[in-house]
Design an enzyme around this catalytic site. Structure first.
Site, PDB file in Angstrom:
ATOM      1  N   ARG A 121       0.845  -1.200   0.000  1.00  0.00           N
ATOM      2  CA  ARG A 121       0.000   0.000   0.000  1.00  0.00           C
ATOM      3  C   ARG A 121       0.873   1.239   0.000  1.00  0.00           C
ATOM      4  NH1 ARG A 121      -5.789  -1.298   2.182  1.00  0.00           N
ATOM      5  NH2 ARG A 121      -6.153  -2.185   0.139  1.00  0.00           N
ATOM      6  N   GLN A 126      -0.472   2.169  -6.263  1.00  0.00           N
ATOM      7  CA  GLN A 126      -1.929   2.354  -6.244  1.00  0.00           C
ATOM      8  C   GLN A 126      -2.606   1.907  -7.536  1.00  0.00           C
ATOM      9  OE1 GLN A 126      -2.554   6.362  -4.882  1.00  0.00           O
ATOM     10  NE2 GLN A 126      -3.309   5.672  -2.906  1.00  0.00           N
ATOM     11  N   ASP A 129      -3.190  -1.842  -7.700  1.00  0.00           N
ATOM     12  CA  ASP A 129      -3.817  -2.466  -6.542  1.00  0.00           C
ATOM     13  C   ASP A 129      -5.182  -3.066  -6.887  1.00  0.00           C
ATOM     14  OD1 ASP A 129      -4.964  -3.103  -4.127  1.00  0.00           O
ATOM     15  OD2 ASP A 129      -4.072  -1.411  -3.076  1.00  0.00           O
ATOM     16  N   SER A 132      -8.076  -2.846  -4.248  1.00  0.00           N
ATOM     17  CA  SER A 132      -8.794  -1.571  -4.267  1.00  0.00           C
ATOM     18  C   SER A 132      -9.740  -1.479  -5.454  1.00  0.00           C
ATOM     19  CB  SER A 132      -7.816  -0.394  -4.343  1.00  0.00           C
ATOM     20  OG  SER A 132      -7.060  -0.324  -3.181  1.00  0.00           O
ATOM     21  N   TYR A 229      -3.924  -0.832   7.174  1.00  0.00           N
ATOM     22  CA  TYR A 229      -5.015  -1.764   7.439  1.00  0.00           C
ATOM     23  C   TYR A 229      -5.465  -1.675   8.889  1.00  0.00           C
ATOM     24  CZ  TYR A 229      -4.317  -4.260   3.012  1.00  0.00           C
ATOM     25  OH  TYR A 229      -4.249  -4.600   1.693  1.00  0.00           O
TER      26      TYR A 229
HETATM   27  P1  NAD Z   1     -10.059  -3.775   4.194  1.00  0.00           P
HETATM   28  O1  NAD Z   1     -10.776  -4.272   2.997  1.00  0.00           O
HETATM   29  O2  NAD Z   1      -8.932  -4.570   4.749  1.00  0.00           O
HETATM   30  O3  NAD Z   1     -11.142  -3.563   5.367  1.00  0.00           O
HETATM   31  C1  NAD Z   1     -12.318  -2.808   5.164  1.00  0.00           C
HETATM   32  C2  NAD Z   1     -12.528  -1.839   6.312  1.00  0.00           C
HETATM   33  O4  NAD Z   1     -12.977  -2.532   7.475  1.00  0.00           O
HETATM   34  C3  NAD Z   1     -11.272  -1.080   6.736  1.00  0.00           C
HETATM   35  O5  NAD Z   1     -11.497   0.313   6.621  1.00  0.00           O
HETATM   36  C4  NAD Z   1     -11.072  -1.534   8.179  1.00  0.00           C
HETATM   37  O6  NAD Z   1     -10.495  -0.519   8.991  1.00  0.00           O
HETATM   38  C5  NAD Z   1     -12.496  -1.836   8.595  1.00  0.00           C
HETATM   39  N1  NAD Z   1     -12.657  -2.635   9.841  1.00  0.00           N
HETATM   40  C6  NAD Z   1     -11.897  -3.655  10.306  1.00  0.00           C
HETATM   41  N2  NAD Z   1     -12.383  -4.095  11.496  1.00  0.00           N
HETATM   42  C7  NAD Z   1     -13.483  -3.353  11.771  1.00  0.00           C
HETATM   43  C8  NAD Z   1     -14.420  -3.328  12.847  1.00  0.00           C
HETATM   44  N3  NAD Z   1     -14.316  -4.162  13.894  1.00  0.00           N
HETATM   45  N4  NAD Z   1     -15.425  -2.422  12.801  1.00  0.00           N
HETATM   46  C9  NAD Z   1     -15.542  -1.564  11.750  1.00  0.00           C
HETATM   47  N5  NAD Z   1     -14.684  -1.525  10.719  1.00  0.00           N
HETATM   48  C10 NAD Z   1     -13.668  -2.409  10.727  1.00  0.00           C
HETATM   49  O7  NAD Z   1      -9.524  -2.285   3.981  1.00  0.00           O
HETATM   50  P2  NAD Z   1      -9.337  -1.491   2.609  1.00  0.00           P
HETATM   51  O8  NAD Z   1     -10.661  -1.114   2.084  1.00  0.00           O
HETATM   52  O9  NAD Z   1      -8.497  -2.282   1.713  1.00  0.00           O
HETATM   53  O10 NAD Z   1      -8.573  -0.155   3.004  1.00  0.00           O
HETATM   54  C11 NAD Z   1      -8.007   0.190   4.220  1.00  0.00           C
HETATM   55  C12 NAD Z   1      -7.250   1.527   4.032  1.00  0.00           C
HETATM   56  O11 NAD Z   1      -6.143   1.415   3.145  1.00  0.00           O
HETATM   57  C13 NAD Z   1      -8.089   2.651   3.458  1.00  0.00           C
HETATM   58  O12 NAD Z   1      -7.821   3.819   4.176  1.00  0.00           O
HETATM   59  C14 NAD Z   1      -7.592   2.825   2.064  1.00  0.00           C
HETATM   60  O13 NAD Z   1      -7.787   4.125   1.547  1.00  0.00           O
HETATM   61  C15 NAD Z   1      -6.151   2.495   2.220  1.00  0.00           C
HETATM   62  N6  NAD Z   1      -5.539   2.065   0.922  1.00  0.00           N
HETATM   63  C16 NAD Z   1      -4.326   2.585   0.552  1.00  0.00           C
HETATM   64  C17 NAD Z   1      -3.745   2.184  -0.665  1.00  0.00           C
HETATM   65  C18 NAD Z   1      -2.419   2.749  -1.132  1.00  0.00           C
HETATM   66  O14 NAD Z   1      -1.939   3.689  -0.545  1.00  0.00           O
HETATM   67  N7  NAD Z   1      -1.806   2.158  -2.149  1.00  0.00           N
HETATM   68  C19 NAD Z   1      -4.383   1.235  -1.454  1.00  0.00           C
HETATM   69  C20 NAD Z   1      -5.600   0.716  -1.029  1.00  0.00           C
HETATM   70  C21 NAD Z   1      -6.163   1.148   0.172  1.00  0.00           C
END
Ligand code: NAD
Length: 374
Positions: A121, A126, A129, A132, A229
């Site tokens: 990440r 990005q 990914d 995403s 994460y």
């Molecule tokens: P994910 O699919 O792993 O999880 C989905 C969401 O569930 C996350 O936001 C997580 O915090 C939440 N979660 C976990 N346990 C929980 C609970 N008990 N109650 C409520 N929510 C809970 O996560 P994701 O969608 O892949 O993304 C996580 C973060 O990473 C985001 O901020 C995203 O913007 C970031 N991201 C960054 C990059 C990059 O920089 N290359 C790429 C993809 C995502």
């Protein structure tokens, strides 16, 4: 470089790892592509479109013969994997969290396997990914599924025959899928709230015009890994969260759950008792269904009805809009392609690059990813 793209073997998978647009881009970058006949049919990409874009279409055995790079949406089944040429590179959503057996099979067959789930990440990665790109569409589709299952409208409507109240939607987990679910539910006119355990999510939820509902204690303030994460929360936090959620959820019409913790079962956020407190006609869409579900009553690929509440556990939402999800995934592969070749266009993965290093499960007959102790 010779690239093969096969018809997916995973049951119900409608996506495909290349599209006519991605074929054009890869051919321009010097690759030659063979697409298995019919591979794109379920995603509305006919063979003729691939041929027009510069690929060859052929039977599976022909596509695999001499293939150097195999692009795949999901893991191929055992029989297909056994036919891969030794030394080939396989890239796809290979479900590396699901035990070591698949990586072992790749190592045994001399296949160098790269898992898109492990794309680091970092900003540079990005555009590559796939988690995403697919989660974004899953979040959108979850709300569309909810709207189609729900027996009422989402927006407030004032008609001559009376007023229809706006639906109340609650999105649990405001990552990539959750944020898109919030945006989609707002566009449809619902009153939207959301929660997450990562503090960074609070501002993002607010910027989409939704209300943030979470226990904001000291543990919450520290609940994000360096990789962006979520961390697994303590039993105490989960109890406090459950209490808050129980009161909130009873007033909701639509709940979309997206909470995931990489490599762990999805956190249980909605108990049977919480479902029983919801109004008949309410709908829960559990995007985490394939990781065991965020709701106690979720069954993968079923719509369960409990006390008039419908709980839908679509395990593969991106496949329900296969044309777009294939298009984005195929673009992820195109963006990764420069890291797989040398200047002359020959297969030469940049093994020491942070992105390739992070993704590599197996190399030269060995399982090497640190998550398997490699
Ligand atoms: P994910 O699919 O792993 O999880 C989905 C969401 O569930 C996350 O936001 C997580 O915090 C939440 N979660 C976990 N346990 C929980 C609970 N008990 N109650 C409520 N929510 C809970 O996560 P994701 O969608 O892949 O993304 C996580 C973060 O990473 C985001 O901020 C995203 O913007 C970031 N991201 C960054 C990059 C990059 O920089 N290359 C790429 C993809 C995502």
């Amino acid at each position: 470089m010779r690239i093969a793209v096969l018809t997916e073997t995973h049951p119900g998978e409608a996506r495909v790892a290349a599209t006519p647009d991605s074929v054009k881009a890869l051919v321009k970058a010097g690759a030659s592509l063979t697409i298995e006949k019919g591979a794109g049919a379920k995603a509305s990409f006919p063979d003729a479109a691939y041929e027009e874009a510069g690929a060859r279409t052929a039977a599976r055995a022909t596509a695999l013969k001499d293939a150097e790079l195999i692009l795949s949406v999901r893991r191929p089944d055992e029989a297909t994997l056994a036919k891969f040429p030794k030394g080939a590179v396989l890239i796809g959503l290979l479900e590396p969290h699901d035990g070591k057996a698949f990586a072992d099979a790749c190592a045994k067959g001399g296949i160098n396997a790269l898992a898109m789930e492990y794309t680091p990440r970092i900003t540079r990665a990005q555009a590559m990914d796939a988690l995403s790109s697919q989660s974004n569409l899953a979040g959108y589709r979850a709300v569309i599924e909810a709207a189609s299952i729900y027996g009422r409208a989402f927006p407030m409507m004032m008609t001559a025959a009376g007023t229809i109240a706006a639906a109340k939607a609650f999105v649990m987990g405001a990552g990539v899928a959750g944020l898109q679910a919030i945006a989609t539910a707002r566009r449809l006119g619902a009153i939207v709230s959301a929660n997450d355990v990562r503090p960074a999510a609070k501002e993002q939820v607010a910027s989409l015009g939704a209300k943030f509902v979470a226990v904001e204690d000291e543990e919450f303030k520290a609940a994000e890994t360096a990789g962006g994460y979520a961390k697994e929360m303590s039993a105490e936090y989960k109890a406090k969260q459950a209490e808050l959620v129980a009161a909130h959820i009873a007033k909701q019409d639509i709940v979309v759950t997206t909470a995931l913790i990489p490599g762990r079962p999805a956190p249980r956020l909605i108990t049977k008792a919480m479902v029983e407190a919801m109004k008949p006609g309410s709908v829960i869409i559990d995007i985490a269904a394939s990781a065991g579900g965020n709701c106690e009553l979720t069954k993968a690929d079923e719509i369960v009805e409990h006390g008039g509440v419908k709980i839908a556990g679509f395990a593969n939402l991106p496949a329900r809009l296969a044309a777009d999800s294939s298009q984005l995934l195929a673009k992820n592969f195109v963006n990764l392609y420069p890291l797989l070749k040398d200047e002359a266009g020959k297969l030469a993965p940049h093994w020491d690059d942070e992105i390739i290093k992070g993704m590599t499960l197996t190399r030269d007959g060995k399982v090497i990813h640190p998550s398997f102790g490699g």
